[in-house]
Design an enzyme around this catalytic site. Structure first.
Site, PDB file in Angstrom:
ATOM      1  N   THR A  18       0.826  -1.210   0.000  1.00 18.81           N
ATOM      2  CA  THR A  18       0.000   0.000   0.000  1.00 18.81           C
ATOM      3  C   THR A  18       0.863   1.264   0.000  1.00 18.81           C
ATOM      4  OG1 THR A  18      -0.149  -0.332   2.372  1.00 18.81           O
ATOM      5  CG2 THR A  18      -2.083  -0.889   1.089  1.00 18.81           C
ATOM      6  N   ARG A  22       8.810  -1.377  -0.077  1.00 18.22           N
ATOM      7  CA  ARG A  22       9.544  -1.030   1.135  1.00 18.22           C
ATOM      8  C   ARG A  22      10.353  -2.248   1.581  1.00 18.22           C
ATOM      9  NH1 ARG A  22       6.145   1.860   5.804  1.00 18.22           N
ATOM     10  NH2 ARG A  22       5.656   3.311   4.138  1.00 18.22           N
ATOM     11  N   SER A 114       8.738   6.015   5.046  1.00 22.77           N
ATOM     12  CA  SER A 114       7.894   6.692   6.026  1.00 22.77           C
ATOM     13  C   SER A 114       8.531   6.791   7.405  1.00 22.77           C
ATOM     14  CB  SER A 114       6.542   5.981   6.081  1.00 22.77           C
ATOM     15  OG  SER A 114       5.636   6.723   6.845  1.00 22.77           O
ATOM     16  N   HIS A 115       7.923   6.177   8.391  1.00 16.70           N
ATOM     17  CA  HIS A 115       8.354   6.294   9.784  1.00 16.70           C
ATOM     18  C   HIS A 115       9.326   5.186  10.180  1.00 16.70           C
ATOM     19  CE1 HIS A 115       4.928   3.818   9.087  1.00 16.70           C
ATOM     20  NE2 HIS A 115       5.262   3.102  10.128  1.00 16.70           N
ATOM     21  N   LYS A 127       7.958   4.776  -3.731  1.00 21.10           N
ATOM     22  CA  LYS A 127       6.523   4.709  -4.022  1.00 21.10           C
ATOM     23  C   LYS A 127       6.183   5.621  -5.188  1.00 21.10           C
ATOM     24  CE  LYS A 127       5.225   7.916  -0.296  1.00 21.10           C
ATOM     25  NZ  LYS A 127       4.222   8.229   0.726  1.00 21.10           N
ATOM     26  N   ASP A 278       6.772  12.568  10.994  1.00 22.70           N
ATOM     27  CA  ASP A 278       7.556  11.360  10.745  1.00 22.70           C
ATOM     28  C   ASP A 278       8.589  11.549   9.639  1.00 22.70           C
ATOM     29  OD1 ASP A 278       5.860  11.396   8.550  1.00 22.70           O
ATOM     30  OD2 ASP A 278       5.803   9.211   8.405  1.00 22.70           O
ATOM     31  N   ASP A 280       8.841  11.063   6.397  1.00 19.51           N
ATOM     32  CA  ASP A 280       8.511  11.735   5.136  1.00 19.51           C
ATOM     33  C   ASP A 280       7.478  12.848   5.305  1.00 19.51           C
ATOM     34  OD1 ASP A 280       6.591   9.802   5.729  1.00 19.51           O
ATOM     35  OD2 ASP A 280       5.970   9.641   3.639  1.00 19.51           O
ATOM     36  N   ASP A 282       4.331  12.970   6.478  1.00 17.36           N
ATOM     37  CA  ASP A 282       2.875  12.860   6.312  1.00 17.36           C
ATOM     38  C   ASP A 282       2.147  12.575   7.621  1.00 17.36           C
ATOM     39  OD1 ASP A 282       3.807  10.273   6.444  1.00 17.36           O
ATOM     40  OD2 ASP A 282       2.759   9.560   4.654  1.00 17.36           O
ATOM     41  N   ARG A 283       2.872  12.105   8.635  1.00 21.51           N
ATOM     42  CA  ARG A 283       2.197  11.814   9.902  1.00 21.51           C
ATOM     43  C   ARG A 283       2.376  12.963  10.889  1.00 21.51           C
ATOM     44  NH1 ARG A 283       2.602   5.504  11.443  1.00 21.51           N
ATOM     45  NH2 ARG A 283       2.091   4.702   9.379  1.00 21.51           N
ATOM     46  N   THR A 345      -7.785   0.654   5.853  1.00 22.55           N
ATOM     47  CA  THR A 345      -6.536   1.323   6.174  1.00 22.55           C
ATOM     48  C   THR A 345      -5.784   1.713   4.894  1.00 22.55           C
ATOM     49  OG1 THR A 345      -6.392   0.140   8.249  1.00 22.55           O
ATOM     50  CG2 THR A 345      -4.329   0.929   7.334  1.00 22.55           C
ATOM     51  N   GLU A 364      -6.465   8.785  10.063  1.00 26.91           N
ATOM     52  CA  GLU A 364      -6.249   7.425  10.531  1.00 26.91           C
ATOM     53  C   GLU A 364      -5.705   7.461  11.949  1.00 26.91           C
ATOM     54  OE1 GLU A 364      -4.966   4.473   7.370  1.00 26.91           O
ATOM     55  OE2 GLU A 364      -3.529   6.085   7.128  1.00 26.91           O
ATOM     56  N   SER A 366      -3.295   5.949  12.964  1.00 26.71           N
ATOM     57  CA  SER A 366      -1.844   5.845  12.915  1.00 26.71           C
ATOM     58  C   SER A 366      -1.193   7.207  12.680  1.00 26.71           C
ATOM     59  CB  SER A 366      -1.453   4.884  11.805  1.00 26.71           C
ATOM     60  OG  SER A 366      -2.033   5.309  10.588  1.00 26.71           O
ATOM     61  N   LYS A 377      -1.762  12.180   3.457  1.00 26.27           N
ATOM     62  CA  LYS A 377      -1.873  12.800   4.765  1.00 26.27           C
ATOM     63  C   LYS A 377      -0.767  13.840   4.892  1.00 26.27           C
ATOM     64  CE  LYS A 377       0.196   8.563   6.473  1.00 26.27           C
ATOM     65  NZ  LYS A 377      -0.327   7.211   6.280  1.00 26.27           N
ATOM     66  N   ARG A 497      -1.924  -6.020  14.766  1.00 30.02           N
ATOM     67  CA  ARG A 497      -2.390  -4.795  15.411  1.00 30.02           C
ATOM     68  C   ARG A 497      -3.762  -5.063  16.025  1.00 30.02           C
ATOM     69  NH1 ARG A 497       1.514  -1.514  13.686  1.00 30.02           N
ATOM     70  NH2 ARG A 497       1.933  -1.149  11.471  1.00 30.02           N
TER      71      ARG A 497
HETATM   72  C1  G1P Z   1       0.329   1.655   8.670  1.00 33.74           C
HETATM   73  C2  G1P Z   1      -0.822   2.340   9.351  1.00 33.74           C
HETATM   74  C3  G1P Z   1      -1.823   2.800   8.336  1.00 33.74           C
HETATM   75  C4  G1P Z   1      -1.150   3.686   7.284  1.00 33.74           C
HETATM   76  C5  G1P Z   1       0.046   2.960   6.700  1.00 33.74           C
HETATM   77  C6  G1P Z   1       0.839   3.852   5.762  1.00 33.74           C
HETATM   78  O1  G1P Z   1      -0.130   0.547   7.960  1.00 33.74           O
HETATM   79  O2  G1P Z   1      -1.433   1.489  10.299  1.00 33.74           O
HETATM   80  O3  G1P Z   1      -2.861   3.504   8.983  1.00 33.74           O
HETATM   81  O4  G1P Z   1      -2.029   4.010   6.272  1.00 33.74           O
HETATM   82  O5  G1P Z   1       0.919   2.541   7.749  1.00 33.74           O
HETATM   83  O6  G1P Z   1       1.354   4.961   6.418  1.00 33.74           O
HETATM   84  P1  G1P Z   1      -0.079  -0.942   8.533  1.00 33.74           P
HETATM   85  O7  G1P Z   1       1.345  -1.217   8.927  1.00 33.74           O
HETATM   86  O8  G1P Z   1      -0.968  -0.962   9.732  1.00 33.74           O
HETATM   87  O9  G1P Z   1      -0.589  -1.780   7.419  1.00 33.74           O
HETATM   88 ZN    ZN Z   2       5.011   8.723   6.571  1.00 29.47          ZN
END
Ligand code: G1P
Ligand code: ZN
Length: 544
Positions: A18, A22, A114-115, A127, A278, A280, A282-283, A345, A364, A366, A377, A497
């Site tokens: 998604t 990665r 990302s994070h 991505k 975070d 990149d 977005d969080r 998600t 979200e 997260s 985001k 989770r």
């Molecule tokens: C996690 C977060 C989800 C977010 C995604 C991308 O995904 O839970 O809300 O959209 O990162 O930043 P997950 O690892 O739960 O699939």
């Molecule tokens: Zn991110």
């Protein structure tokens, strides 16, 4: 300059999730690994790529510099007309989304995990975002995977590295390269959405905040906007310089990884407001003096007050939250008389609703919150909207939260993560749970009664597509809920989770310890999913 055709062999593991592809850095450093995947993206774009504009940048993590150069040479060899690249190869994810949209680009390549941690042993990611500025849909990533799995040759221009340290235009073969200030267009957009004058006046009156950029990409953005444009004192932005390994930290804005900010906000000398973003950008994490604001509450509060910001003065078309996000925003939507969507998600489901004008705000649990301004985001945007609301109401952030609970009730909320569980065991847990669903309604678990349960499936109201198996939801008659799903973004084993929530309307009960209030839901979740038996763990690895 010559275009070189390089013979290669495919890797079997280049299936984007998604959030793109990665993997651990050593995986990306295998011969031709990056090139194969980039070529698959360029092929998947088809003939539309000829002469088109592409946006390129990343969060500055280890490999960012090298991969930006490779992507430029390959874009030039594959017929792109122009690439807009952030200075030093940097672009936050929301800034990239904005650049794609305002420049009519065909899409963008964003380099980030990302994070997730960075560095030579950390994570890296590639991505692709589409012309609307949002993450690529499965139809596109599936095509990329098919192409990558059959890769036999890639094209690259024989050219030296470009100097990306200075803003301006240059050429790479027949392709134009524009090096942009990564912050300028983003800051201009923020200035249209939120009331910079009101926030600046608040800083002049002595308002103090701490923004922790976590040595990641938002440092330059936050410094330019908070300290530069809004006049916050120098030093407001901590860890402001993007580092390839994020200073050895985990650039994940939550109470565990932003412990220093949490400690500051709990202490006697806490500033008026605390926030973090975070890797990149977005969080977001929002911390009021003495009070961590859950992302679910933050979304609800932003929805309730957004009309105070110029960009949302006309009100909201609707809102959306991901399924595991608490139902706090649903209560706001009901009172505002606007639609509220529950989506799987991931941001791409929001992007459809945003494109169709059905929603204005979304978020979200997260730590992702966003709006119709981009198709990702946006961490710093959420922080600025909070500042706008604080300036407009004159209420400190913790009081805004308490006002909100008093008015709507409090959705106590927590997420328990079980990380690096063996994939087979995590799959067995989910399969077992799914198999028991039919027998659950009416059953008593840890003193709670199961009211309803299902394996969440989403019918997209815009394109009619159905996305099934998005996680198990169990709602209890006692206004509580437990949700189970496996992470789709991890790079080692599986992460289970478990999302836990319980509604409390009584304001005299809004100051209780979260885990205590949730104890029966936690016990019911453990029992119904047989968490200990399947994972071999007696406690989650992370509680947020
Ligand atoms: C996690 C977060 C989800 C977010 C995604 C991308 O995904 O839970 O809300 O959209 O990162 O930043 P997950 O690892 O739960 O699939
Ligand atoms: Zn991110």
């Amino acid at each position: 300059m010559q275009i070189r055709r390089v013979t290669t062999t495919p890797y079997a593991d280049q299936k984007p999730g998604t959030s793109g592809l990665r993997k651990k850095v050593p995986v990306f450093r295998q011969p031709n690994y990056v090139e194969n995947f980039l070529q698959a993206i360029l092929h998947a774009l088809g003939e539309a790529r000829r002469g088109a504009t592409l946006v390129l940048g990343g969060d500055g993590r280890f490999l960012n510099r090298e991969v930006v150069q490779v992507a430029l040479r390959m874009a030039a060899a594959n017929g792109l007309g122009r690439v807009l690249v952030g200075r030093d190869g940097l672009l936050s994810t929301p800034a990239a989304s904005n650049l794609i949209r305002i420049n009519g680009a065909l899409g963008g390549i964003i380099l980030s995990a990302s994070h997730n941690p960075g560095g030579p042993e950390g994570d890296f990611g590639i991505k692709f975002n589409m012309a609307h500025g949002g993450p690529a849909p499965e139809s596109f990533t599936g095509e990329v995977f098919r192409r990558a799995s059959a890769m036999a040759e890639y094209r690259v221009l024989d050219a030296p590295d470009l100097d990306l340290g200075r803003v301006g235009g240059t050429r790479l073969g027949a392709m134009e390269v524009t090096v942009l200030d990564p912050v300028a267009d983003y800051a201009a957009m923020m200035e249209r959405l939120v009331d910079f004058d009101a926030i600046a006046a608040m800083f002049r009156r002595g308002f103090r905040m701490r923004f922790d950029a976590m040595s990641a990409v938002t440092g330059p953005y936050a410094k330019a906007i908070l300290e530069g444009r809004l006049g916050a004192p120098a030093g407001t932005v901590a860890n402001a310089e993007p580092l390839p390994d994020f200073g050895g930290h985990h650039p994940d804005p939550n109470p565990v990884h932003a412990a220093e900010l949490m400690a500051l906000m709990q202490g006697p000398g806490a500033p008026d407001f605390g926030a973090a973003s975070d890797g990149d950008g977005d969080r977001n994490m929002i911390v009021a003096p003495g009070l961590f604001v859950t992302p679910s509450d933050s979304l609800a509060i932003l929805a309730a007050h957004a009309h105070r910001a110029p960009g949302y003065a006309a009100g909201l078309a609707g809102v959306a939250r991901s399924m595991p996000t608490s139902r706090a925003v649903d209560r706001v939507a009901r009172r505002l008389g606007i639609g509220c969507h529950e989506t799987p998600t991931g941001w791409k489901f929001f992007a459809n609703l945003l494109d169709a004008g059905q929603i204005t705000l979304c978020g979200e649990e997260s730590a992702g919150t966003g709006s119709s301004h981009v198709r990702e985001k946006d961490g710093l945007w959420a922080v600025l909207l909070w500042l706008n609301i604080i300036a407009a109401t004159g209420r400190r952030a913790d009081l805004l939260v308490r006002d909100h609970w008093a008015s709507f009730g409090r959705d106590y909320y927590s997420r328990h993560d079980y990380e690096e569980v063996e994939t087979e065991r995590a799959d067995a847990l989910m399969a077992g749970l799914r198999g028991r669903l039919a027998a659950l309604p009416g059953r008593r678990l840890a003193g709670l009664t199961v009211a309803a349960c299902d394996d969440f499936a989403y019918a997209d109201p815009v394109d009619g597509s159905v996305t099934a198996h998005q996680g198990v939801r169990i709602t209890f008659a006692e206004d509580a809920r437990a949700v189970f799903r496996l992470s789709g973004t991890g790079t080692a084993g599986a992460t289970l989770r478990v999302y836990l929530e319980r509604y409390e309307p009584d304001a005299s009960r809004h100051d209780l310890p979260v885990q205590e209030v949730l104890a029966p839901v936690i016990a019911a979740a453990a029992e119904v999913a047989e968490i200990a038996r399947h994972t071999g763990r007696d406690a989650p690895s992370i509680v947020t």
